[in-house]
Design an enzyme around this catalytic site. Structure first.
Site, PDB file in Angstrom:
ATOM      1  N   HIS A 133      61.491 -77.840 -46.755  1.00  0.00           N
ATOM      2  CA  HIS A 133      60.782 -77.784 -48.038  1.00  0.00           C
ATOM      3  C   HIS A 133      59.374 -77.459 -48.032  1.00  0.00           C
ATOM      4  O   HIS A 133      58.751 -77.912 -49.020  1.00  0.00           O
ATOM      5  CB  HIS A 133      61.068 -79.240 -48.703  1.00  0.00           C
ATOM      6  CG  HIS A 133      62.607 -79.823 -48.519  1.00  0.00           C
ATOM      7  ND1 HIS A 133      63.485 -78.877 -49.154  1.00  0.00           N
ATOM      8  CD2 HIS A 133      63.244 -80.674 -48.195  1.00  0.00           C
ATOM      9  CE1 HIS A 133      64.777 -79.498 -48.988  1.00  0.00           C
ATOM     10  NE2 HIS A 133      64.629 -80.584 -48.367  1.00  0.00           N
ATOM     11  N   HIS A 167      69.092 -78.343 -51.133  1.00  0.00           N
ATOM     12  CA  HIS A 167      69.580 -78.215 -49.775  1.00  0.00           C
ATOM     13  C   HIS A 167      70.655 -77.135 -49.808  1.00  0.00           C
ATOM     14  O   HIS A 167      71.485 -77.140 -49.257  1.00  0.00           O
ATOM     15  CB  HIS A 167      70.119 -79.421 -49.235  1.00  0.00           C
ATOM     16  CG  HIS A 167      68.998 -80.590 -49.444  1.00  0.00           C
ATOM     17  ND1 HIS A 167      69.100 -81.488 -50.448  1.00  0.00           N
ATOM     18  CD2 HIS A 167      68.405 -80.966 -48.516  1.00  0.00           C
ATOM     19  CE1 HIS A 167      68.087 -82.258 -50.276  1.00  0.00           C
ATOM     20  NE2 HIS A 167      67.343 -81.982 -49.065  1.00  0.00           N
TER      21      HIS A 167
END
Lengths: 333, 214
Positions: free
Chosen positions: A56, A219
């Site tokens: 991320h 995700h």
């Protein structure tokens, strides 16, 4: 799979080594995969620790520095860090005023941080308070799920609570500010493509050339619905309307608008979209007091975006404007 | 009276690790269907680390041994399974205490404490489509068999059977916890990966924990 890597198994440790080489203000505990401020612990200052799965970036390691996080724990790609890592980070930054854990609402993250907080309090006597972010309006049925996911608001919370800690406020005061940010923020995301996890080597899901996934998680979790590809002006409405109606935001509200890229979308496209988002917000009578446009909470190489709106007042704005010096956010210093 | 020793517990742990390795890909496939596809790999990393931790250096007391298993799993598994399996073994260890051996009733009570720890940590209830759906009926079956005067081996077999039935019962359920819960109705039709690995844990117990009575 085409990626700028050596070996898929070494992506996380090698990226951490790169962060350490690039940023002399930061240190890395390689054994525990923790990025921390070189000047930690700061005596009398509340320590801010966050972390989560890798993939991320710049979240969270890129937000370590003056006025934001004191330490960030990097898990495996898209996998929560383990309690040992969070415990190590907590020890590194505890300057005697307690430690705030900033946790995104995913089952694994919540449990691992919870265990770490118990261990820290038992082993070091450090006082730990946790604030969990859960701003993703794409999750509608939060009663019968693990709850709303923590997404874009996490970035804003880490900046604003980090400024409050830098001012020397107490742990309870910093936690209150953090909770206010989470309560006043809402987000919605959209994917144009899947991401490819290095260790897996192929895209997480298939998305046709003419399709988008609305309400996607960071995700690659499925979203609200799969819809036909649309122009930016329509995408802006699809993202902003569910956010506006959820809190709800009202005419006259002052907001911070955070338009985030998911990793594979160029900045020029984000600005095309921001133009549309800004038009809808001002047309709805909102006062866009501040904005942040860029890829700050990504999902590896996923093309797509998320919109986060945060209702702000003078205090939150002044904390947002306060100096920050991190790899990813840097102003006023 | 039969007693459970640290050696029996060690045999249980080794058998569980063997079953996890054998079922690694199957667990991953189950998880790919309704979760994020890493349950097999995460559990295998954890049980491999457990084997390394106890190899030649296993604590001599049952309580200390399972505590070491718990801390190793917490440190290596990650995700939600690490804290859940870790908590199970840590509570088991606390309940077994410092005694050199444990009676079947002691172990049954420790298993109950372990499951209660999992329930508290995960805030899951029966029917949420989680490992709790395999663990809870297993512990209850074990307790009931002992109360009915059946042997320890019979009680463990009943526990393993109940865990397998509990695992199968998760197939039609709609997940309410964990990443599978975001799929809503689409999570039905697949057994829960956590309940599946938990059934392996009880299957391993049935083959090993009554070692002293054979």
């Amino acid at each position: 799979m085409k990626k700028l890597i050596n070996d898929p198994a070494d992506v996380v440790p090698e990226a951490l080594a790169g962060i350490e080489a690039a940023h002399p203000d930061l240190r890395v505990d390689h054994a525990n995969k923790v990025v921390y401020r070189a000047d930690a612990p700061r005596s009398g200052k509340v320590g801010l620790v966050s972390g989560g799965g890798s993939g991320h970036e710049p979240m969270h390691g890129g937000f370590v520095g003056l006025g934001m996080l004191d330490a960030a724990c990097a898990g495996e790609v898209f996998t929560s860090p383990v309690p040992d890592q969070v415990l190590a980070a907590t020890r590194l930054v505890d300057g005697g005023a307690g430690v705030l854990h900033v946790v995104k609402n995913y089952t694994g993250d919540v449990m691992n941080f919870e265990m770490a907080a118990e261990l820290a309090e038992a082993e070091t006597g450090a006082r730990v308070v946790s604030v969990v972010t859960d701003d993703d309006v794409a999750v509608q049925d939060s009663t019968w799920t693990a709850g709303r996911r923590g997404v874009g608001v996490t970035v804003l919370l880490e900046k604003i609570a980090g400024a409050a800690a830098e001012q020397g406020r107490s742990l309870d005061e910093v936690a209150d500010v953090a909770r206010r940010v989470n309560a006043g923020g809402r987000s919605m995301g959209l994917a144009l493509t899947s991401c490819t996890v290095p260790a897996v080597g192929h895209p997480t899901f298939e998305l046709g050339e003419g399709e988008m996934e609305l309400g996607v998680g960071i995700h690659g979790e499925p979203g609200r619905e799969r819809v036909p590809l649309a122009p930016a002006r329509d995408i802006a409405a699809m993202l902003v309307e569910p956010v506006l109606s959820d809190l709800p935001f009202d005419r006259g509200d002052r907001v911070l608008c955070f338009l985030n890229g998911l990793g594979g979308t160029p900045l020029i496209e984000l600005y095309v979209l921001y133009n549309e988002v800004h038009r809808i917000l001002t047309g709805s009578g909102l006062d866009v007091a501040r904005s942040l446009v860029g890829s700050y909470m990504t999902s590896l190489d996923m093309a797509g975006t998320s919109v986060t709106l945060l209702r702000v007042d003078d205090e939150l704005l002044s904390l947002w404007d306060a100096p920050v010096r991190t790899p990813a956010l840097r102003w006023g210093v | 009276m039969e007693q459970v020793s640290a050696d029996d517990l060690l045999a249980w742990i080794r058998e569980f690790a063997r079953l996890v390795a054998e079922n690694r890909d199957a667990l991953t496939e189950l998880d790919a269907a309704i979760g994020d596809g890493d349950h097999g790999a995460n559990m295998h990393r954890g049980t491999t680390a457990v084997l390394a931790a106890v190899d030649g250096a296993a604590p001599a007391a049952p309580g200390a041994l399972v505590k070491k298993v718990g801390t190793t799993l917490v440190s290596t598994v990650g995700g939600a399974s690490g804290p859940l399996y870790g908590t199970f073994f840590l509570r088991l260890g606390t309940a077994l205490g410092d005694a050199a051996t444990a009676s079947p009733a002691d172990v049954a009570a420790a298993l109950r404490a372990g499951v209660e720890g999992v329930v508290a940590r995960g805030r899951a209830e029966a029917g949420d489509k989680t490992m709790v759906d395999a663990l809870l009926p297993a512990v209850t079956a074990c307790e009931e068999a002992l109360a009915a005067g059946r042997t320890w081996a019979e009680a463990l077999a009943a526990a393993a059977e109940a865990a397998a039935a509990g695992r199968d019962a998760t197939t039609p359920m709609v997940a309410r916890k964990g990443r599978a819960s975001y799929l809503g109705e689409r999570s039905a039709g697949h057994p829960d990966p956590g309940a599946t690995s938990a059934a392996l844990l009880l299957a391993a117990a049935a083959g090993t924990l009554a070692g002293g009575s054979r």
